[in-house]
Design a protein around this motif. Structure first.
Motif, PDB file in Angstrom:
ATOM      1  N   MET A   1       0.837  -1.179   0.000  1.00 32.18           N
ATOM      2  CA  MET A   1       0.000   0.000   0.000  1.00 32.18           C
ATOM      3  C   MET A   1       0.880   1.240   0.000  1.00 32.18           C
ATOM      4  N   PHE A   2       0.519   2.226   0.748  1.00 32.19           N
ATOM      5  CA  PHE A   2       1.271   3.466   0.632  1.00 32.19           C
ATOM      6  C   PHE A   2       1.930   3.819   1.947  1.00 32.19           C
TER       7      PHE A   2
ATOM      8  N   GLY B   1      -2.059   2.259   7.165  1.00 30.67           N
ATOM      9  CA  GLY B   1      -2.942   1.414   6.371  1.00 30.67           C
ATOM     10  C   GLY B   1      -2.300   0.100   5.995  1.00 30.67           C
ATOM     11  N   GLU B   2      -1.345  -0.324   6.811  1.00 27.40           N
ATOM     12  CA  GLU B   2      -0.650  -1.601   6.577  1.00 27.40           C
ATOM     13  C   GLU B   2      -1.265  -2.683   7.458  1.00 27.40           C
ATOM     14  N   PRO B   3      -1.182  -3.946   7.043  1.00 31.42           N
ATOM     15  CA  PRO B   3      -1.679  -5.021   7.911  1.00 31.42           C
ATOM     16  C   PRO B   3      -0.943  -5.003   9.254  1.00 31.42           C
TER      17      PRO B   3
ATOM     18  N   ARG C   1      -5.939  -7.260   4.356  1.00 31.04           N
ATOM     19  CA  ARG C   1      -5.599  -5.831   4.396  1.00 31.04           C
ATOM     20  C   ARG C   1      -5.355  -5.346   5.820  1.00 31.04           C
TER      21      ARG C   1
END
Lengths: 276, 253
Positions: free
Chosen positions: A1-2, A28-30, A64
């Motif tokens: 992701m970012f 926003g990372e697992p 996610r």
């Protein structure tokens, strides 16, 4: 992701350094910790629309957020057809045994069929818990048709996830009557604000856990519950896809708790109960 | 990823009657410090007393509270003028211009006024094309949805941001936003499985603005909804900040 650029550039005051869980969620990372979501309902919404909701879709969301296992009870099972719903979950358990834990739903309005379902799903298909929904099935949790369910859970040392807003006294009565069963009270943590006796009650009940899913998301409510009930009473549950798993991930990941406390909520408190 | 900061479209400073256990933000410093934990660098803020006591009191307090806090952008609450407790729309918009306030909020459910044109139409027409309107709702129920549809189509130049929505609204919000291109959604209460991703595809990521509903609600959940949404970085940046920048730019002052 970012996430990586965000993680390093996010402006944090020096006095507040996010722990690894909060840092993952900020990006926003697992989340890397071992995580069990005790409350999810695969299947389409029965009276409202959300995108997805099937087993593969729920697994994709778990990827996610970083959730390792989710406890599935089908949406249609807590609604019109518990046999059909349990069958959907049986397929998910069979296809994804390292991601999905089956919770069998008995509808107390069909007591004979409910007993058969519990035996088949738990004894024969490896479900590891029970989900009851006294609201949608419109049957009181202390009604006689639930007694065989509680006895079954007590005999098998199973967790029962219950959607209920019953009184702390009722929770104590069930927990002490069936001490080998484990009761997970869905939506209870936000109830704590309106019902402070709840946290005081569950604090002394080792076979009772509370999760935080629901519509009340007051700032500080998880922390307030933990201060009274003790962190050992809290477990992670999102009620997704009825609500968002991402929503509750943010709730716990950013709570003002230590990393160790978050670990307990995310999995350690309930891992043994689920045989993981 | 080039996201630099978030812009919170829905938060309040000041004491509130029913805070959560973590309390409210009694001054701008406290609010900014908390938001900084989440990478929120700017906020379109209102004063809690504007909704819990009276707009006239809260709007004045807001300017005092945000003075010398350039990243807290003030927004004022409005009421219809008929009772004499609030200026007529023409004068109100001059006050907005004079104070440099570029956004207006209404809480018709909480503050007990109708949004029919015989009550609020003059206000809507005055704001149209001038200042965006942040419309806070109790629930997106049938009468509220019908009224949002009516106002948005009757006043097509009025940019309306629906605030404080709840779950289970997709069957209503989807056709509403498709019907009315001047309707936007503030995401702070949109607690829907894959909701941001869904609406980005259904109506466009350019129609949503990130919000928190501070101090009443925790930031973590709406923040995670945006960060975990399966959308591209441009869409996340748009929802997170640039859509709101664009919306506020319509006020020429």
């Amino acid at each position: 992701m970012f996430g990586h650029v965000w993680r390093h550039n996010a402006p944090h005051p020096h006095h507040h350094r996010p722990d690894p869980v909060a840092a993952d969620a900020l990006a926003g990372e697992p989340v890397e910790d071992f995580i069990i979501d005790v409350h999810s309902h695969p299947g389409p919404g029965t009276n409202f629309f959300y995108q997805g909701g099937g087993v593969d879709d729920l697994l994709r969301v778990m990827d996610r957020t970083g959730v390792d296992y989710s406890c599935f009870s089908a949406y249609t099972a807590i609604g019109p057809d518990f046999v059909r719903g349990n069958e959907l979950v049986a397929g998910a358990v069979r296809d994804h045994p390292t991601r999905v834990i089956g919770f069998a739903v008995p509808n107390p309005n069909y007591p004979e069929l409910a007993k058969e379902e519990l035996i088949r799903r738990v004894d024969e298909q490896g479900f590891r818990g029970i989900k009851i929904h006294s609201t949608t099935h419109e049957y009181p949790i202390h009604g006689p048709n639930y007694i065989p369910v509680y006895e079954f859970a007590d005999d098998h040392r199973l967790p029962i996830l219950s959607h209920t807003y019953d009184s702390p006294a009722r929770i104590r009565q069930l927990a002490t009557t069936y001490p080998n069963a484990r009761f997970i009270w869905a939506h209870a943590i936000w109830q704590h604000i309106r019902t402070p006796d709840l946290a005081l009650t569950v604090r002394d009940l080792p076979n009772v856990f509370c999760e935080m899913s629901g519509s009340g998301n007051r700032r500080g409510q998880i922390e307030a519950f933990v201060r009274v009930a003790g962190v050992e009473s809290a477990v992670f549950g999102s009620d997704y896809p009825v609500l968002g798993q991402t929503w509750q991930m943010g709730n716990v990941a950013h709570a003002d708790l230590t990393h160790e406390e978050k670990r307990k909520i995310f999995s350690e408190n309930i891992r043994g109960v689920l045989g993981l | 990823m080039a996201v630099t900061e978030l812009f919170d479209a829905n938060c309040a400073v000041g004491m509130v009657s029913r805070p959560g256990p973590a309390g409210a933000f009694l001054n701008a410093d406290e609010l900014e410090a908390h938001q900084a934990r989440f990478g929120i660098g700017k906020a379109l803020v209102y004063h809690s007393l504007a909704v819990e006591e009276h707009p006239a009191a809260g709007n004045e307090l807001l300017l005092q509270a945000t003075e010398s806090h350039g990243n807290l952008i003030p927004s004022w609450l409005a009421l219809p003028h008929h009772t004499g407790e609030f200026p007529k729309p023409a004068r109100f918009i001059e006050e907005l211009r004079s104070a440099g306030v570029r956004a207006v909020r209404i809480f018709p459910d909480q503050q007990r006024f109708l949004t029919d044109d015989w009550v609020s139409g003059e206000l809507f027409e005055t704001l149209a094309g001038q200042v965006p309107l942040f419309w806070h709702i109790d629930r997106l129920d049938t009468p509220t949805a019908r009224e949002l549809h009516r106002v948005s189509t009757t006043h097509p130049d009025l940019q309306i941001v629906i605030c404080d929505v709840d779950k289970m609204i997709n069957r209503t919000i989807t056709p509403l936003m498709r019907e009315a291109p001047n309707i936007w959604l503030e995401t702070g209460g949109y607690r829907t499985h894959r909701g941001i991703e869904y609406l980005s595809n259904a109506v466009g990521a350019d129609r949503m603005v990130f919000g928190t509903k501070l101090p009443w609600q925790a930031v973590g959940p709406p923040h995670a909804e945006l960060m975990y949404a399966d959308i591209d970085d441009d869409a996340r940046r748009a929802i997170g900040s640039s859509n709101l920048d664009r919306l506020l730019a319509m006020a020429a002052w």
